[in-house]
Scaffold this active site. Sequence first.
Site, PDB file in Angstrom:
ATOM      1  N   LEU A   1       0.737  -1.384   0.060  1.00  0.00           N
ATOM      2  CA  LEU A   1      -0.146  -0.018   0.257  1.00  0.00           C
ATOM      3  C   LEU A   1       0.881   1.265   0.041  1.00  0.00           C
ATOM      4  CD1 LEU A   1      -2.768  -0.909   2.618  1.00  0.00           C
ATOM      5  CD2 LEU A   1      -3.066  -1.074   0.124  1.00  0.00           C
TER       6      LEU A   1
ATOM      7  N   SER B   1     -18.789   9.736  17.877  1.00  0.00           N
ATOM      8  CA  SER B   1     -19.823   8.532  18.280  1.00  0.00           C
ATOM      9  C   SER B   1     -21.335   9.106  18.480  1.00  0.00           C
ATOM     10  CB  SER B   1     -19.252   7.816  19.373  1.00  0.00           C
ATOM     11  OG  SER B   1     -20.278   6.752  19.895  1.00  0.00           O
ATOM     12  N   SER B   2     -22.224   8.100  18.328  1.00  0.00           N
ATOM     13  CA  SER B   2     -23.573   8.535  18.425  1.00  0.00           C
ATOM     14  C   SER B   2     -23.957   8.518  19.922  1.00  0.00           C
ATOM     15  CB  SER B   2     -24.469   7.589  17.700  1.00  0.00           C
ATOM     16  OG  SER B   2     -24.403   6.207  18.166  1.00  0.00           O
ATOM     17  N   CYS B   3     -22.881   8.015  20.788  1.00  0.00           N
ATOM     18  CA  CYS B   3     -23.474   8.015  22.244  1.00  0.00           C
ATOM     19  C   CYS B   3     -23.170   9.478  22.693  1.00  0.00           C
ATOM     20  CB  CYS B   3     -22.270   6.946  22.858  1.00  0.00           C
ATOM     21  SG  CYS B   3     -20.555   7.701  23.092  1.00  0.00           S
TER      22      CYS B   3
ATOM     23  N   TYR C   1     -16.940   8.081  28.072  1.00  0.00           N
ATOM     24  CA  TYR C   1     -16.559   7.899  26.635  1.00  0.00           C
ATOM     25  C   TYR C   1     -17.166   9.080  25.949  1.00  0.00           C
ATOM     26  CZ  TYR C   1     -15.911   6.219  21.949  1.00  0.00           C
ATOM     27  OH  TYR C   1     -15.834   6.079  20.542  1.00  0.00           O
TER      28      TYR C   1
ATOM     29  N   LYS D   1     -15.861  12.316  23.794  1.00  0.00           N
ATOM     30  CA  LYS D   1     -16.228  12.515  22.383  1.00  0.00           C
ATOM     31  C   LYS D   1     -16.817  14.014  22.216  1.00  0.00           C
ATOM     32  CE  LYS D   1     -14.575   9.017  20.419  1.00  0.00           C
ATOM     33  NZ  LYS D   1     -13.384   9.228  19.377  1.00  0.00           N
TER      34      LYS D   1
ATOM     35  N   PRO E   1     -20.711   8.390  13.757  1.00  0.00           N
ATOM     36  CA  PRO E   1     -20.948   7.499  13.278  1.00  0.00           C
ATOM     37  C   PRO E   1     -21.932   6.600  14.474  1.00  0.00           C
ATOM     38  CG  PRO E   1     -18.517   7.474  13.306  1.00  0.00           C
ATOM     39  CD  PRO E   1     -18.988   8.678  13.826  1.00  0.00           C
TER      40      PRO E   1
ATOM     41  N   HIS F   1     -18.241  -4.609  21.053  1.00  0.00           N
ATOM     42  CA  HIS F   1     -19.539  -4.171  21.024  1.00  0.00           C
ATOM     43  C   HIS F   1     -20.630  -5.538  20.410  1.00  0.00           C
ATOM     44  CE1 HIS F   1     -17.696  -0.239  20.166  1.00  0.00           C
ATOM     45  NE2 HIS F   1     -18.366   0.158  21.059  1.00  0.00           N
TER      46      HIS F   1
END
Length: 335
Positions: A47, A122-124, A151, A155, A178, A194
């Site tokens: 790569l 994060s959606s949290c 967490y 974020k 996300p 998860h």
Amino acid sequence: MNKQSKIFIAGASGMVGSAIIRNLVDKGYTNLVGSYHSRVLNEQKDLPLQMVQIDLKNQESVNLFFKTEKPDYVFLAAAKVGGIHANNIYPAQFIYDNLTLQTNIIHAAHQVQVKRLLFLGSSCIYPNQAPQPMKEKHLLTGLLEPTNEPYAIAKIAGIKMCESYNRQYGTRFFAVMPTNLYGPNDNFDLETSHVLPALIRKSHEAKLSGTPQVVIWGTGSPRREFLHVDDMADGSIHVMKLSDTDVDKHLTNYPSPCFVNLGTGTDCTIKELALLIKEEVGYQGEIVFDTTKPDGTLLKLLDVSRLDSLGWNAKISLENGIKSTYNWFIRKGVC
């Protein structure tokens, strides 16, 4: 972002970072630098990628890297992540590690004047009782889910740091939030993973051993949205490549949110997910729910209309995503 731009992917060995690298390579980008802490990206051979070992929690090391490499664009994909069990056991590490590494990177990016930085959130970040589906404007409108609050706070701090640097210094730092991610290079450790990778591993091992039951935490009734990591990478790069006009209008125009939700806009119950995985794995036993364990937030669905208006939507269905992820799991012999 042209094909020769120097692009730094922080956290290149993880599920998110490696997916971004795959997508960039597929799109023809040729000057990539990725960071790793202890695990080198397995797929890096052949790569256009330089891998550099950095302790991102060490400010001096991060500053030296940015001054030496001077990247044009930064994908901040490095993070300490885990499921509900890991968040319950290691709250101090989740808040410390994430606050420290993201703060070091964002500030160093400003110091060397990178053109753009994309922070992976994060959606949290959204309140436990946020209206559904959750819009970007719902940030900081209520209390967080207690099980992943440390967490989530880290974020949120990353979002606000990007926003603050844009306001004070005129940077173009922005973020995507996300939903629940899964796919190649996911964490399948039953202690820290998860729900989706944990269910794949549990079902696979139960099939091999002939175990009659697979036990899952909670009632199975919470609804969750799942996004394949390759869709996440494609959406993230789409945002990074937006025109200056769109970036300045939609992402750095305070008080407009400097982030967009990144998801599918559809969800399913944990029970439905477990049955999909059971079918794909070929497990013949019974799915049992341990109702003495917590469910977490009952409903978490993102409103993805903002990103849709910017020209992107998810392509990989949950069924196809589970199939390809299980095939990867088997090929790599994760167990």
